[in-house]
Write a protein that holds these residues in place. Structure first.
Motif, PDB file in Angstrom:
ATOM      1  N   ARG A  66      37.061  29.577 -23.441  1.00  0.00           N
ATOM      2  CA  ARG A  66      36.494  29.052 -22.187  1.00  0.00           C
ATOM      3  C   ARG A  66      34.961  28.998 -22.273  1.00  0.00           C
ATOM      4  O   ARG A  66      34.333  28.046 -21.847  1.00  0.00           O
ATOM      5  CB  ARG A  66      36.882  29.949 -21.011  1.00  0.00           C
ATOM      6  CG  ARG A  66      38.042  29.372 -20.185  1.00  0.00           C
ATOM      7  CD  ARG A  66      38.067  29.986 -18.793  1.00  0.00           C
ATOM      8  NE  ARG A  66      38.080  31.444 -18.807  1.00  0.00           N
ATOM      9  CZ  ARG A  66      39.171  32.176 -18.987  1.00  0.00           C
ATOM     10  NH1 ARG A  66      40.346  31.606 -19.170  1.00  0.00           N
ATOM     11  NH2 ARG A  66      39.108  33.491 -18.986  1.00  0.00           N
ATOM     12  N   LYS A  90      33.753  26.214 -24.317  1.00  0.00           N
ATOM     13  CA  LYS A  90      33.908  24.965 -23.587  1.00  0.00           C
ATOM     14  C   LYS A  90      32.748  24.785 -22.591  1.00  0.00           C
ATOM     15  O   LYS A  90      32.165  23.697 -22.506  1.00  0.00           O
ATOM     16  CB  LYS A  90      35.251  24.975 -22.846  1.00  0.00           C
ATOM     17  CG  LYS A  90      35.814  23.597 -22.638  1.00  0.00           C
ATOM     18  CD  LYS A  90      37.220  23.688 -22.072  1.00  0.00           C
ATOM     19  CE  LYS A  90      37.472  22.508 -21.139  1.00  0.00           C
ATOM     20  NZ  LYS A  90      38.641  22.701 -20.280  1.00  0.00           N
ATOM     21  N   GLU A 141      35.205  21.060 -34.419  1.00  0.00           N
ATOM     22  CA  GLU A 141      35.263  22.331 -33.687  1.00  0.00           C
ATOM     23  C   GLU A 141      34.672  23.459 -34.537  1.00  0.00           C
ATOM     24  O   GLU A 141      33.862  24.257 -34.074  1.00  0.00           O
ATOM     25  CB  GLU A 141      36.721  22.650 -33.302  1.00  0.00           C
ATOM     26  CG  GLU A 141      36.896  23.962 -32.555  1.00  0.00           C
ATOM     27  CD  GLU A 141      36.051  24.055 -31.277  1.00  0.00           C
ATOM     28  OE1 GLU A 141      35.915  23.033 -30.589  1.00  0.00           O
ATOM     29  OE2 GLU A 141      35.516  25.155 -30.994  1.00  0.00           O
TER      30      GLU A 141
END
Lengths: 185, 241
Positions: free
Chosen positions: A171, A174, B36
């Motif tokens: 989280r 993000k 990522e």
């Protein structure tokens, strides 16, 4: 303070411990290294870099089973860096016994030695990182800088279980990406 | 093992040989996975470099506190003398007269050193002599009038926030604090990345112009933020009071 205590504090990223090492050894380091005929400015830079290596390798657990003194490790790092500097400048390198660092430690030394500061993108990453909440900064720092495993973070920071820690971390990543996206547009 | 776990495992150094193989093969063919991973790696590198930078600042503050300062900028060396005079003079006042008189000039000289170029790393002998490189080369070479012109030109083309900060540095170096102050204030207001630094220099610019209340206010901000130059700000504040 004993070496052991200092190392424990360095592992906790305690900058006061690092300050103590700086103050304790600076004069002696410069004096010891002056035998190699390098500029004082270079030696001062190397001393600072060697302390950073000490700090990072302590966190990586590389000093947990240190057989020598902390001073030997620090001075050995400095010597390693100075010799690297000589080689880069194509100067003669003294042939003498040096402290034996493993591959990981050498990689850290070279990385610190060659660190040229943050790129523009990296500076932006850091600036946005600082906008995150305390919890997020903490978990990301523990994981990415202090090198703690998710299991360890779960235990020490009181998360319910590893999955909770994992999703908290993702989280936070993000949110960071969102912040960066916003500052772009 | 899912992809997130592979990436976490990489950073933990806990991947087995077969997992490492899987990790590497994903890096070759899975674009989303690669981006990522690269984001997280970049974050790690950035945080480490940032920490190193902060530690070096800590060391340079320590150096200052020990009174063994030797600034890298040669031109500033005479100011070292000023620094020690300021210190001695300060002590003398304190012990003999304690009149509370303050010599802002000397305190300014003792504290001011232009901020390093952290924007454009300059490789000596670099072929690519773009405007930004030229401006920062002049800055690093202490050719301040030239640097000022180049920063102005650069601002006309890019207008990035950091230019204001470095323009302010140049103006302070040229003893034009009145002109530096609005730039620093504007830069801080916009939340520029170097705003902590800017606030320290703003305090010094106020000091130079004898605007002591404004100076103290900035120093108090430095101290309460606990980030850049906290120790130096505390010291200066105590000298002013």
């Amino acid at each position: 303070m004993t070496d052991r205590q200092l190392i424990l504090q360095l592992k906790q990223r305690d900058r006061n411990a690092l300050k103590a090492v700086y103050i304790d050894y600076k004069t002696e380091f410069l004096k010891f290294m002056s035998r190699y005929n390098a500029d004082t400015d270079i030696l001062e830079d190397i001393f600072q870099d060697a302390l950073i290596v000490l700090f990072e390798n302590a966190q990586a657990g590389k000093l947990d089973a240190l057989k020598s003194t902390l001073k030997t490790y620090l001075f050995g790092t400095g010597k390693f860096m100075l010799f690297k500097h000589f080689r880069d400048a194509r100067k003669e390198v003294p042939t003498e016994e040096t402290y034996l660092f493993d591959k990981y430690e050498q990689a850290v030394i070279e990385d610190v030695f060659e660190d040229e500061g943050l790129s523009n993108y990296q500076a932006k990453l850091v600036a946005n990182f600082k906008k995150l909440g305390d919890k997020c900064r903490e978990i990301l720092e523990l994981f990415y800088i202090q090198g703690m495993k998710l299991d360890e973070i779960t235990l020490t920071q009181g998360y319910e279980n590893k999955d909770v820690t994992k999703s908290q971390k993702s989280r936070c990543l993000k949110s960071l990406k969102q912040l960066i996206g916003n500052s772009n547009g | 093992m899912d992809k997130d776990e592979l990436i976490n495992g990489y950073f933990e150094g806990s991947l087995s040989e077969s997992q490492l193989e899987e990790f590497n093969s994903l890096l070759e063919k899975d674009v989303a996975f690669t981006s990522e991973f690269e984001f997280q790696k970049e974050l790690q590198d950035s945080l480490k470099k940032q920490e190193r930078q902060e530690i070096k600042e800590l060391f340079s503050n320590l150096k200052d506190e020990n009174g063994k300062t030797e600034t890298k900028v040669i031109k500033l060396r005479p100011w070292l003398a000023a620094a020690s005079i300021a210190l001695l003079a300060g002590l003398a006042w304190w012990f003999l007269f304690n009149t509370g008189e303050i010599n802002t000039e000397e305190l300014y000289a003792a504290n001011f050193a232009p901020y390093d170029n952290v924007i454009q790393p300059i490789e000596r002998g670099d072929q690519l002599e773009d405007l930004k490189t030229k401006a920062f080369t002049a800055y690093e070479n202490e050719e301040y009038p030239k640097a000022l012109e180049l920063f102005k030109e650069l601002q006309g083309k890019h207008n990035e926030a950091y230019i204001e900060f470095y323009k302010a540095m140049v103006l302070m170096q040229l003893n034009k604090q009145e002109e530096a102050i609005p730039l620093l204030e504007g830069y801080i207001e916009k939340g520029g990345e170097l705003k902590d630094r800017a606030s320290w220099y703003l305090a010094l610019a106020y000091l130079k112009l004898n605007r002591l209340e404004d100076c103290k206010e900035q120093l108090n901000l430095r101290i309460s933020s606990g980030t850049y130059k906290t120790a130096a700000a505390k010291k200066l504040l105590s000298q002013l009071e």
